[in-house]
Design a protein around this motif. Structure first.
Motif, PDB file in Angstrom:
ATOM      1  N   LEU A  21      43.381  41.552  32.111  1.00  0.00           N
ATOM      2  CA  LEU A  21      43.675  42.115  33.468  1.00  0.00           C
ATOM      3  C   LEU A  21      42.656  42.618  34.239  1.00  0.00           C
ATOM      4  O   LEU A  21      42.583  42.480  35.242  1.00  0.00           O
ATOM      5  N   ALA A  22      41.783  43.234  33.368  1.00  0.00           N
ATOM      6  CA  ALA A  22      40.629  44.134  34.175  1.00  0.00           C
ATOM      7  C   ALA A  22      39.659  43.339  34.752  1.00  0.00           C
ATOM      8  O   ALA A  22      39.190  43.675  36.024  1.00  0.00           O
ATOM      9  N   PRO A  23      38.944  42.284  34.373  1.00  0.00           N
ATOM     10  CA  PRO A  23      38.033  41.529  35.148  1.00  0.00           C
ATOM     11  C   PRO A  23      38.320  40.928  36.563  1.00  0.00           C
ATOM     12  O   PRO A  23      37.789  41.275  37.302  1.00  0.00           O
ATOM     13  N   PRO A  24      39.609  40.194  36.528  1.00  0.00           N
ATOM     14  CA  PRO A  24      40.025  40.125  37.955  1.00  0.00           C
ATOM     15  C   PRO A  24      40.425  41.074  38.712  1.00  0.00           C
ATOM     16  O   PRO A  24      40.081  41.006  40.032  1.00  0.00           O
ATOM     17  N   PHE A  25      40.858  42.013  38.059  1.00  0.00           N
ATOM     18  CA  PHE A  25      41.178  43.052  38.747  1.00  0.00           C
ATOM     19  C   PHE A  25      39.978  43.661  39.532  1.00  0.00           C
ATOM     20  O   PHE A  25      40.034  44.265  40.626  1.00  0.00           O
ATOM     21  N   LEU A  26      38.913  43.990  38.810  1.00  0.00           N
ATOM     22  CA  LEU A  26      37.721  44.489  39.289  1.00  0.00           C
ATOM     23  C   LEU A  26      37.352  43.851  40.481  1.00  0.00           C
ATOM     24  O   LEU A  26      36.758  44.180  41.486  1.00  0.00           O
ATOM     25  N   ALA A  27      37.365  42.457  40.416  1.00  0.00           N
ATOM     26  CA  ALA A  27      36.837  41.457  41.374  1.00  0.00           C
ATOM     27  C   ALA A  27      37.664  41.738  42.580  1.00  0.00           C
ATOM     28  O   ALA A  27      37.032  41.698  43.725  1.00  0.00           O
ATOM     29  N   ALA A  28      39.052  41.778  42.446  1.00  0.00           N
ATOM     30  CA  ALA A  28      39.986  41.949  43.553  1.00  0.00           C
ATOM     31  C   ALA A  28      39.609  43.433  44.192  1.00  0.00           C
ATOM     32  O   ALA A  28      39.617  43.567  45.448  1.00  0.00           O
ATOM     33  N   THR A  29      39.169  44.360  43.449  1.00  0.00           N
ATOM     34  CA  THR A  29      39.048  45.683  43.940  1.00  0.00           C
ATOM     35  C   THR A  29      37.650  45.525  44.770  1.00  0.00           C
ATOM     36  O   THR A  29      37.627  46.240  45.687  1.00  0.00           O
ATOM     37  N   LEU A  30      36.644  45.008  44.223  1.00  0.00           N
ATOM     38  CA  LEU A  30      35.518  44.673  45.108  1.00  0.00           C
ATOM     39  C   LEU A  30      35.849  44.204  46.531  1.00  0.00           C
ATOM     40  O   LEU A  30      35.216  44.580  47.617  1.00  0.00           O
TER      41      LEU A  30
ATOM     42  N   SER B  72      40.803  52.472  53.402  1.00  0.00           N
ATOM     43  CA  SER B  72      40.003  53.381  52.772  1.00  0.00           C
ATOM     44  C   SER B  72      38.766  53.859  52.974  1.00  0.00           C
ATOM     45  O   SER B  72      38.037  52.914  53.584  1.00  0.00           O
ATOM     46  N   ALA B  73      38.529  54.898  52.559  1.00  0.00           N
ATOM     47  CA  ALA B  73      36.862  55.224  52.780  1.00  0.00           C
ATOM     48  C   ALA B  73      36.177  54.309  51.955  1.00  0.00           C
ATOM     49  O   ALA B  73      36.491  53.919  51.022  1.00  0.00           O
ATOM     50  N   ALA B  74      34.546  54.120  52.130  1.00  0.00           N
ATOM     51  CA  ALA B  74      33.739  53.696  51.161  1.00  0.00           C
ATOM     52  C   ALA B  74      34.124  53.900  49.708  1.00  0.00           C
ATOM     53  O   ALA B  74      33.945  55.404  49.480  1.00  0.00           O
ATOM     54  N   PRO B  75      34.075  53.119  48.725  1.00  0.00           N
ATOM     55  CA  PRO B  75      34.105  53.664  47.264  1.00  0.00           C
ATOM     56  C   PRO B  75      32.965  54.307  46.865  1.00  0.00           C
ATOM     57  O   PRO B  75      31.967  54.097  47.134  1.00  0.00           O
ATOM     58  N   THR B  76      33.424  55.152  46.039  1.00  0.00           N
ATOM     59  CA  THR B  76      32.047  55.862  45.096  1.00  0.00           C
ATOM     60  C   THR B  76      32.038  55.317  43.783  1.00  0.00           C
ATOM     61  O   THR B  76      32.819  54.432  43.545  1.00  0.00           O
ATOM     62  N   PHE B  77      30.832  55.507  43.150  1.00  0.00           N
ATOM     63  CA  PHE B  77      30.563  54.834  42.041  1.00  0.00           C
ATOM     64  C   PHE B  77      31.630  55.210  40.940  1.00  0.00           C
ATOM     65  O   PHE B  77      32.198  54.464  40.151  1.00  0.00           O
ATOM     66  N   GLY B  78      31.869  56.538  40.939  1.00  0.00           N
ATOM     67  CA  GLY B  78      33.047  57.103  40.251  1.00  0.00           C
ATOM     68  C   GLY B  78      34.255  56.368  40.306  1.00  0.00           C
ATOM     69  O   GLY B  78      35.125  55.987  39.476  1.00  0.00           O
TER      70      GLY B  78
ATOM     71  N   HIS C 122      38.365  52.421  38.373  1.00  0.00           N
ATOM     72  CA  HIS C 122      38.969  51.198  38.652  1.00  0.00           C
ATOM     73  C   HIS C 122      38.927  50.452  37.461  1.00  0.00           C
ATOM     74  O   HIS C 122      39.729  49.664  36.834  1.00  0.00           O
ATOM     75  N   ALA C 123      37.605  50.224  37.045  1.00  0.00           N
ATOM     76  CA  ALA C 123      37.115  49.164  35.926  1.00  0.00           C
ATOM     77  C   ALA C 123      37.599  49.376  34.751  1.00  0.00           C
ATOM     78  O   ALA C 123      38.134  48.564  33.827  1.00  0.00           O
ATOM     79  N   LEU C 124      37.971  50.855  34.517  1.00  0.00           N
ATOM     80  CA  LEU C 124      38.555  51.267  33.258  1.00  0.00           C
ATOM     81  C   LEU C 124      39.875  51.277  33.069  1.00  0.00           C
ATOM     82  O   LEU C 124      40.447  51.739  32.231  1.00  0.00           O
TER      83      LEU C 124
END
Length: 366
Positions: free
Chosen positions: A94-103, A122-128, A133-135
């Motif tokens: 689930l997570a790797p493609p989800f993070l790619a789509a999030t970016l 949405s505003a520019a995402p923060t590192f947190g 999202h990655a977790l």
């Protein structure tokens, strides 16, 4: 080996394919701004897509439970040998493609923001925010989702992990004489607690217990549809599936739970039916749409956002032009989902899984 593709669950694929289309259309209608202009042409259709099409997510919840039961406990028995490894495999899927789509969604927000001003951006995402999202913890930690539907990925992971832990813990505690009916009893308690308590309180909607009623109905539908069970056992499992759900609906009617019950009953009756890969072009298209449904779910929002922004900036603000934009966004979402599945979801999930297996196989230094 003749190289033929394996038979697939025809009904589940059909439900997933249709539900994925409704989710895309719901977000197109809900977020706008193209849909704001199209409402003049079809106000009732736009209102239905905005208010009711999202209930299609119940199909994914129930089907998810159905397929989780198939892979984790086909006979409904407690016990699981490697719970952490099993949970990790789900995360790696689930997570790797989800993070790619999030970016990609973050980039789409930035581009769309240069073309239009709208509350769907949405505003520019923060590192947190990206880390959460990655977790798959963005909802739990209170971060704004960067893409529509991001909540569901986190909930799906929670539900699967919860199912794994229930099986493992039940296996540790089970007495030999109770093993046959322990998991149905556990599922009855879990589904009932969800339907009668957690699902009545929207404060729980970032947590698995809120949704486990629907998910558990899918689990029970798999166990009840086992052709090896005696009629009395099937009848008891059906009673566990249907009666608490009906009681919960009498207590507080929720259309989403009624839909989940209907889907679970349909899966009980026909969910195990398989169709060969050469069943016909129509079914091949259905299978393809089902196979890429997760990728479509991940990628459609940034695609729709870009098309919305482009038609806001460059197309006339007239209903027919904007309706064409919605059709283009829908079609582009399906095409992007197919490409994302082929070039991102499958290789990325496989790569992460192989890395984890390699690391897990390395000997630990003394």
């Amino acid at each position: 080996m003749n190289g033929a593709a394996p038979a697939q669950f025809g009904l589940i694929n059909l439900l997933k394919a249709c539900a994925a289309q409704l989710i895309v259309l719901h977000h197109l209608a809900f977020y706008g701004p193209m849909s704001d202009h199209v409402r003049a042409l079809a106000p009732e259709l736009m209102a239905w897509l905005t208010d009711h099409a999202r209930i299609a997510v119940q199909v994914f919840l129930v089907a998810g439970g159905f397929l989780a039961a198939k892979s984790l406990s086909p006979a409904g028995r407690p016990g699981l040998a490697a719970p952490l490894h099993t949970i990790w495999r789900r995360y790696a899927k689930l997570a790797p493609p989800f993070l790619a789509a999030t970016l990609l969604a973050a980039g789409a927000n930035a581009l769309a923001g240069a073309w239009m001003t709208h509350d769907s951006i949405s505003a520019a995402p923060t590192f947190g925010q990206l880390s959460a999202h990655a977790l798959l913890l963005h909802g739990v930690l209170g971060y704004e989702s960067l893409s529509a539907g991001a909540w569901y990925v986190a909930i799906d992971f929670q539900l699967y992990a919860g199912m794994v832990l229930l099986l493992w813990l039940s296996g540790r505690l089970a007495i030999d004489g109770l093993r046959t009916w322990l998991m149905p009893a556990v599922m009855l308690a879990t589904v009932s607690s969800s339907l009668f308590y957690f699902n009545l309180d929207s404060d729980w909607d970032n947590w698995a217990p809120y949704f486990f009623g629907s998910y558990g109905l899918g689990v029970l539908a798999w166990w009840a549809s086992d052709a090896k069970r005696k009629p009395g056992a099937v009848a008891l499992l059906l009673a566990i599936l249907v009666l608490p759900t009906l009681a919960a609906l009498v207590l507080d009617f929720r259309i989403r739970i009624a839909v989940a019950l209907a889907v679970a009953c349909v899966l009980f009756a026909f969910g195990r039916a398989r169709l060969s890969a050469d069943a016909g072009r129509a079914w091949q298209a259905v299978n393809a749409l089902a196979r890429t449904s997760y990728s479509v779910f991940l990628i459609h929002f940034p695609v729709c956002l870009i098309v919305n922004a482009a038609f806001t900036r460059y197309a006339p603000a007239e209903p027919y032009w904007q309706a064409a934009g919605m059709a283009i966004a829908w079609s582009a979402s399906l095409a992007a989902g197919a490409l994302f599945h082929r070039w991102v979801e499958v290789p990325l999930s496989g790569f992460v899984t192989r890395i984890a297996q390699h690391v897990g196989a390395r000997p630990v230094a003394a």
